[in-house]
Design a protein around this motif. Structure first.
Motif, mmCIF file in Angstrom:
data_model
loop_
_atom_site.group_PDB
_atom_site.id
_atom_site.type_symbol
_atom_site.label_atom_id
_atom_site.label_comp_id
_atom_site.label_asym_id
_atom_site.label_seq_id
_atom_site.Cartn_x
_atom_site.Cartn_y
_atom_site.Cartn_z
ATOM 1 N N CYS A 110 0.837 -1.206 0.000
ATOM 2 C CA CYS A 110 0.000 0.000 0.000
ATOM 3 C C CYS A 110 0.869 1.253 0.000
ATOM 4 O O CYS A 110 0.547 2.237 -0.676
ATOM 5 C CB CYS A 110 -0.966 0.001 1.174
ATOM 6 N N ALA A 114 0.886 3.920 -3.025
ATOM 7 C CA ALA A 114 0.556 5.312 -2.683
ATOM 8 C C ALA A 114 1.667 6.259 -3.119
ATOM 9 O O ALA A 114 1.397 7.367 -3.595
ATOM 10 C CB ALA A 114 0.310 5.435 -1.184
ATOM 11 N N ILE A 122 -6.550 6.725 2.673
ATOM 12 C CA ILE A 122 -7.402 5.540 2.711
ATOM 13 C C ILE A 122 -8.664 5.916 3.483
ATOM 14 O O ILE A 122 -8.590 6.545 4.541
ATOM 15 C CB ILE A 122 -6.721 4.355 3.429
ATOM 16 N N TYR A 169 -6.811 -0.199 1.586
ATOM 17 C CA TYR A 169 -6.209 0.706 0.598
ATOM 18 C C TYR A 169 -6.656 0.357 -0.815
ATOM 19 O O TYR A 169 -7.078 1.242 -1.578
ATOM 20 C CB TYR A 169 -4.685 0.640 0.691
ATOM 21 N N THR A 172 -10.302 1.267 -1.573
ATOM 22 C CA THR A 172 -10.739 2.657 -1.450
ATOM 23 C C THR A 172 -11.123 3.216 -2.822
ATOM 24 O O THR A 172 -10.328 3.159 -3.759
ATOM 25 C CB THR A 172 -9.632 3.525 -0.832
#
Length: 286
Positions: A110, A114, A122, A169, A172
């Motif tokens: 994650c 990101a 998130i 995550y 989302t």
């Protein structure tokens, strides 16, 4: 059992090898400067009036939101009065992820994604949010009790937390981007700066490169990034230099590759930013 609450400090270094976990509640808004750190951070927002600035993007937080930052991100919360400011904060050294790598999936996925997307928020759904909050409450209890095997149990809970964090995550939806304030041109400039740290970077040069007036660039950059252009470039160069040193890059090489033409100025700026000389961040200096 009443949940344990830690006393918030401005410390941005870890006192333990693999991780730290904290539960904070502030009744008065703390003033936190822009900062960066050597580790990964999970910021689990529970309550308050808070916007969080990360690398030129401002996230308008809702209770239950989670932010991910890595060891390159310059960030800070902007906390307004009116509500208690409550959050869980988890710090993770990169070695933690290596220590559980043999079990299967990469639990840092994650953070990696990101960083690639330059998007840190998130917003877990109902069951996922409930489970993550329950795990955090349990980890708080484990630390408070400090019984036999507490550290091992904490380790196991962290692994479970990170599994569900990754699931949250990747589940989302993109719609939450509506809660982010950003400027596409400033985003382009931030990317350019990171890709050209070894080169000369100045207000004049960037204004010309992006066909903007110096006045417009200077004002818009401060508005979205929260720092002046010079402050941001200096902090980013020092942050990347620190990371290079930790991976074994010689001090002089890190200095030059991060755009410092004067070695003594680099040493002074580094000590001022981190409180230590560069060699103390190299593997043999640890």
């Amino acid at each position: 059992m009443k949940s344990h609450i830690d006393v918030f400090t401005q410390r941005q270094t870890m006192n333990t090898r693999f991780f730290e976990f904290h539960h904070y509640v502030d009744l008065e808004p703390p003033e936190v400067a822009f900062h960066e750190h050597e580790f990964y951070e999970v910021f689990f927002f529970l309550s308050g009036n808070v916007d969080y600035v990360v690398e030129g993007r401002t996230y308008q937080l809702r209770p239950g939101d989670i932010l991910l930052t890595n060891n390159r991100d310059i960030h800070r919360p902007e906390v307004r009065p009116g509500k208690p400011y409550e959050r869980y904060v988890l710090w993770l050294d990169g070695d933690f992820f290596q220590s559980v790598q043999d079990f299967g999936d990469d639990l840092s996925a994650c953070f990696t994604d990101a960083a690639r997307k330059k998007y840190k928020l998130i917003r877990p759904g109902g069951d996922s949010l409930t489970h993550l909050r329950r795990l955090c409450a349990y980890m708080t209890q484990i630390q408070e009790e400090a019984l036999f095997g507490s550290h091992v149990l904490m380790y196991a809970c962290l692994v479970e937390f990170l599994v569900y964090l990754n699931r949250a995550y990747f589940e989302t939806p993109d719609e939450i981007r509506l809660d982010v304030t950003e400027n596409p041109k400033i985003n382009q400039i931030l990317l350019y700066i990171e890709d050209h740290l070894s080169e000369e970077l100045s207000l004049d040069g960037l204004a010309q490169q992006f066909h903007l007036s110096k006045f417009y660039l200077s004002n818009k950059f401060k508005q979205y990034a929260g720092l002046t252009l010079y402050q941001y470039i200096m902090k980013k160069r020092l942050t990347i230099a620190r990371n290079m040193l930790r991976s074994g890059t010689p001090v002089m090489e890190a200095c030059m590759r991060c755009g410092f033409s004067d070695y003594s100025n680099f040493l002074k700026a580094f000590k001022r930013e981190f409180g230590h000389m560069p060699r103390e961040y190299m593997p043999q200096g640890r």
